[in-house]
Scaffold this active site. Sequence first.
Site, PDB file in Angstrom:
ATOM      1  N   LYS A 270       0.884  -1.210   0.025  1.00  0.00           N
ATOM      2  CA  LYS A 270       0.101   0.175   0.079  1.00  0.00           C
ATOM      3  C   LYS A 270       0.799   1.334   0.009  1.00  0.00           C
ATOM      4  CE  LYS A 270      -4.664   0.410   0.299  1.00  0.00           C
ATOM      5  NZ  LYS A 270      -5.565  -0.589  -0.068  1.00  0.00           N
TER       6      LYS A 270
ATOM      7  N   ASP B  78      -7.235   4.060  -4.308  1.00  0.00           N
ATOM      8  CA  ASP B  78      -7.908   3.896  -3.074  1.00  0.00           C
ATOM      9  C   ASP B  78      -8.410   5.488  -2.906  1.00  0.00           C
ATOM     10  OD1 ASP B  78      -7.586   2.150  -0.550  1.00  0.00           O
ATOM     11  OD2 ASP B  78      -7.598   4.059   0.288  1.00  0.00           O
TER      12      ASP B  78
HETATM   13  N1  LIG Z   1     -10.898   1.908  -4.543  1.00  0.00           N
HETATM   14  C1  LIG Z   1     -10.796   0.636  -4.500  1.00  0.00           C
HETATM   15  O1  LIG Z   1     -10.617  -0.257  -5.386  1.00  0.00           O
HETATM   16  C2  LIG Z   1     -11.032   0.135  -2.882  1.00  0.00           C
HETATM   17  C3  LIG Z   1     -11.200   1.085  -1.916  1.00  0.00           C
HETATM   18  N2  LIG Z   1     -11.404   0.460  -0.702  1.00  0.00           N
HETATM   19  C4  LIG Z   1     -11.741   1.253   0.714  1.00  0.00           C
HETATM   20  O2  LIG Z   1     -12.915   1.841   0.386  1.00  0.00           O
HETATM   21  C5  LIG Z   1     -13.004   3.249   1.164  1.00  0.00           C
HETATM   22  C6  LIG Z   1     -13.499   4.260  -0.020  1.00  0.00           C
HETATM   23  O3  LIG Z   1     -12.550   4.428  -1.020  1.00  0.00           O
HETATM   24  P1  LIG Z   1     -13.010   4.883  -2.421  1.00  0.00           P
HETATM   25  O4  LIG Z   1     -14.451   5.028  -2.535  1.00  0.00           O
HETATM   26  O5  LIG Z   1     -12.183   4.358  -3.179  1.00  0.00           O
HETATM   27  O6  LIG Z   1     -12.492   6.490  -2.062  1.00  0.00           O
HETATM   28  P2  LIG Z   1     -13.003   7.739  -2.714  1.00  0.00           P
HETATM   29  O7  LIG Z   1     -12.064   8.736  -2.447  1.00  0.00           O
HETATM   30  O8  LIG Z   1     -13.425   7.430  -4.251  1.00  0.00           O
HETATM   31  O9  LIG Z   1     -14.244   7.961  -1.763  1.00  0.00           O
HETATM   32  C7  LIG Z   1     -14.042   8.260  -0.390  1.00  0.00           C
HETATM   33  C8  LIG Z   1     -15.299   8.634   0.156  1.00  0.00           C
HETATM   34  O10 LIG Z   1     -15.357   8.411   1.489  1.00  0.00           O
HETATM   35  C9  LIG Z   1     -15.241   9.880   2.015  1.00  0.00           C
HETATM   36  N3  LIG Z   1     -14.337  10.167   3.362  1.00  0.00           N
HETATM   37  C10 LIG Z   1     -13.098   9.859   3.112  1.00  0.00           C
HETATM   38  N4  LIG Z   1     -12.399  10.134   4.304  1.00  0.00           N
HETATM   39  C11 LIG Z   1     -13.265  10.380   5.104  1.00  0.00           C
HETATM   40  C12 LIG Z   1     -13.331  10.633   6.375  1.00  0.00           C
HETATM   41  N5  LIG Z   1     -12.061  10.832   7.188  1.00  0.00           N
HETATM   42  N6  LIG Z   1     -14.507  10.927   7.226  1.00  0.00           N
HETATM   43  C13 LIG Z   1     -15.647  10.882   6.329  1.00  0.00           C
HETATM   44  N7  LIG Z   1     -15.833  10.675   4.928  1.00  0.00           N
HETATM   45  C14 LIG Z   1     -14.568  10.347   4.488  1.00  0.00           C
HETATM   46  C15 LIG Z   1     -15.045  10.798   1.125  1.00  0.00           C
HETATM   47  O11 LIG Z   1     -15.624  12.122   1.287  1.00  0.00           O
HETATM   48  P3  LIG Z   1     -14.814  13.396   0.879  1.00  0.00           P
HETATM   49  O12 LIG Z   1     -15.114  13.566  -0.697  1.00  0.00           O
HETATM   50  O13 LIG Z   1     -15.517  14.398   1.610  1.00  0.00           O
HETATM   51  O14 LIG Z   1     -13.482  13.267   1.310  1.00  0.00           O
HETATM   52  C16 LIG Z   1     -15.668  10.076  -0.135  1.00  0.00           C
HETATM   53  O15 LIG Z   1     -17.025  10.242  -0.031  1.00  0.00           O
HETATM   54  C17 LIG Z   1     -11.672   3.332   1.699  1.00  0.00           C
HETATM   55  O16 LIG Z   1     -11.633   2.689   3.164  1.00  0.00           O
HETATM   56  C18 LIG Z   1     -10.799   2.377   0.893  1.00  0.00           C
HETATM   57  O17 LIG Z   1      -9.607   2.025   1.480  1.00  0.00           O
HETATM   58  C19 LIG Z   1     -11.358  -0.711  -0.384  1.00  0.00           C
HETATM   59  C20 LIG Z   1     -11.331  -1.874  -1.553  1.00  0.00           C
HETATM   60  C21 LIG Z   1     -10.723  -1.284  -2.817  1.00  0.00           C
HETATM   61  N1  LIG Z   2      -7.324   0.069  -2.568  1.00  0.00           N
HETATM   62  C1  LIG Z   2      -7.523  -1.214  -2.948  1.00  0.00           C
HETATM   63  C2  LIG Z   2      -7.300  -1.527  -4.068  1.00  0.00           C
HETATM   64  C3  LIG Z   2      -6.202  -2.100  -4.280  1.00  0.00           C
HETATM   65  C4  LIG Z   2      -5.988  -2.710  -5.908  1.00  0.00           C
HETATM   66  O1  LIG Z   2      -6.787  -2.652  -6.817  1.00  0.00           O
HETATM   67  O2  LIG Z   2      -4.547  -3.010  -6.032  1.00  0.00           O
HETATM   68  C5  LIG Z   2      -7.726  -1.933  -1.811  1.00  0.00           C
HETATM   69  O3  LIG Z   2      -7.918  -3.402  -1.923  1.00  0.00           O
HETATM   70  O4  LIG Z   2      -8.017  -1.578  -0.599  1.00  0.00           O
END
Ligand SMILES: NC(=O)C1=CN([C@@H]2O[C@H](COP(=O)(O)OP(=O)(O)OC[C@H]3O[C@@H](n4cnc5c(N)ncnc54)[C@H](OP(=O)(O)O)[C@@H]3O)[C@@H](O)[C@H]2O)C=CC1
Ligand SMILES: N=C(CCC(=O)O)C(=O)O
Length: 452
Positions: free
Chosen positions: A129, A169
């Site tokens: 990561k 992420d």
């Molecule tokens: N993208 C991927 O492939 C994957 C992501 N994840 C996990 O999913 C979660 C969301 O990721 P993802 O959708 O990609 O990210 P994005 O940046 O697309 O969206 C994140 C969302 O969460 C909100 N957010 C972020 N930080 C905070 C906080 N501290 N308090 C409140 N709201 C918050 C953001 O609001 P704002 O815009 O206001 O910051 C936004 O709406 C994370 O935990 C990530 O690690 C897990 C597996 C895969």
């Molecule tokens: N942010 C991700 C996706 C990582 C990836 O697609 O390599 C996760 O698994 O938390």
Amino acid sequence: MNFKSSYLQGVYDGLEARNAEQKEFLQAVGEVLESLEPVVAANPKLEELGVIERIVEPERIIQFRVSWVDDKGKVQVNRGYRVQFNSAIGPYKGGLRLHPSVNLSVIKFLGFEQIFKNSLTTLPIGGGKGGSDFDPKGKSDMEIMRFCQAFMTELSKHIGADTDVPAGDIGVGGREIGYMYGQYKRLRNEFTGVLTGKGLSYGGSLARTEATGYGVCYFTQEMLKSAKNTSFEGKTVAVSGAGNVAIYAIQKAYQLGAKPVTCSDSTGWIYDPEGIDVDLLKEVKEVKRARLSEYAAARPSAEYHEKKNGEHGVWQYKVDIALPCATQNELDENDAKMLIDNGVLAVSEGANMPSTPEAVAAFQKAGVLFGPAKAANAGGVATSALEMSQNSERLHWSFEEVDSKLKGIMEGIFHACDDAAKKYGMEGNYVAGANIAGFEKVADAMIAQGIA
Ligand SMILES: NC(=O)C1=CN([C@@H]2O[C@H](COP(=O)(O)OP(=O)(O)OC[C@H]3O[C@@H](n4cnc5c(N)ncnc54)[C@H](OP(=O)(O)O)[C@@H]3O)[C@@H](O)[C@H]2O)C=CC1
Ligand SMILES: N=C(CCC(=O)O)C(=O)O
């Protein structure tokens, strides 16, 4: 943390002493080691060969300065990281997070979780990561580009298609991956699958954008079917977040016959009793990159609430299924009790470590079906690995082909968790099942590869 095993106690205490301030990392390790008690008891080789003390220590940590110039000509300095945690079963694989809260503890917790998540996919990918404390909010496209180019200038020295393959992420989507890929190609003069989540015109995979959110729903659907002989059909769903994972979890929940009624961002949350308008949400979040207040302004049925400390936010409503898809420790014990009192049937984690340990314990004590992050949200990285496969064979699979593989992987992950939990006498504890099933393959590889 208190363990029955003196071996595990010693490893954890040593880790805590060396990383006392890294609360998120220690939280992630503590949960996994707690699950491994019966596995360690049954396999003395794990202690003999020091597997546990090796798996909790990253193989490599890279920290670096990122200097870039903003639109006003002012020099900005951020801190960049890549934690190359474990490569026993494949090249390091894991996202890049851009958020002001990023620090070594957050990146290490994410990288540690990624080891077992990636193992659960059954695909050949290790755990890693990275990211930076850079805040993308309010930055122009050109500032985002200049930061991404500066960040990749350093990171490019440490990654490669068969070494370490970053992806998105929080704060890293298609735009950021594109700028990073362009810089990598310029510096290394190679066109490879070194990043995933790429655009479709230069090697990206169909269904990668949807994958994490779709995968959470596929996992949950299989959990509901196997454990309660029910499904999403006719259910009401609470979702947190309004980004990549949340949007496509909402989309798939609708496709499975449910009604998602909430979403949130760091400023506030939406309650929409008629159901979230996912096309409007995409317009607000993916196109305009605006706040959720703009969603409410365009949707008469929606209530918008500013986020206030101590409020339950999206977890206060009577729902059947809860999908936390925002960030770590966003759902605490009080939120869990509110959901339980309102009769929640299942909770699946789309975000990484969104539930506090106390919330997890409350759900398990109340008999709520609980899908842990490393299992439920593995659809993103699984589809990233499918992107790597397509890049390796220089082919492009159809959406249906990728989505079908994704669904099969997620259903398989559920059954691996279910089987592992039953094997060690913890039927229905999918947290333990995920940790054990994810661990066993990595441990086998680490033992086979010697003390390294
Ligand atoms: N993208 C991927 O492939 C994957 C992501 N994840 C996990 O999913 C979660 C969301 O990721 P993802 O959708 O990609 O990210 P994005 O940046 O697309 O969206 C994140 C969302 O969460 C909100 N957010 C972020 N930080 C905070 C906080 N501290 N308090 C409140 N709201 C918050 C953001 O609001 P704002 O815009 O206001 O910051 C936004 O709406 C994370 O935990 C990530 O690690 C897990 C597996 C895969
Ligand atoms: N942010 C991700 C996706 C990582 C990836 O697609 O390599 C996760 O698994 O938390």
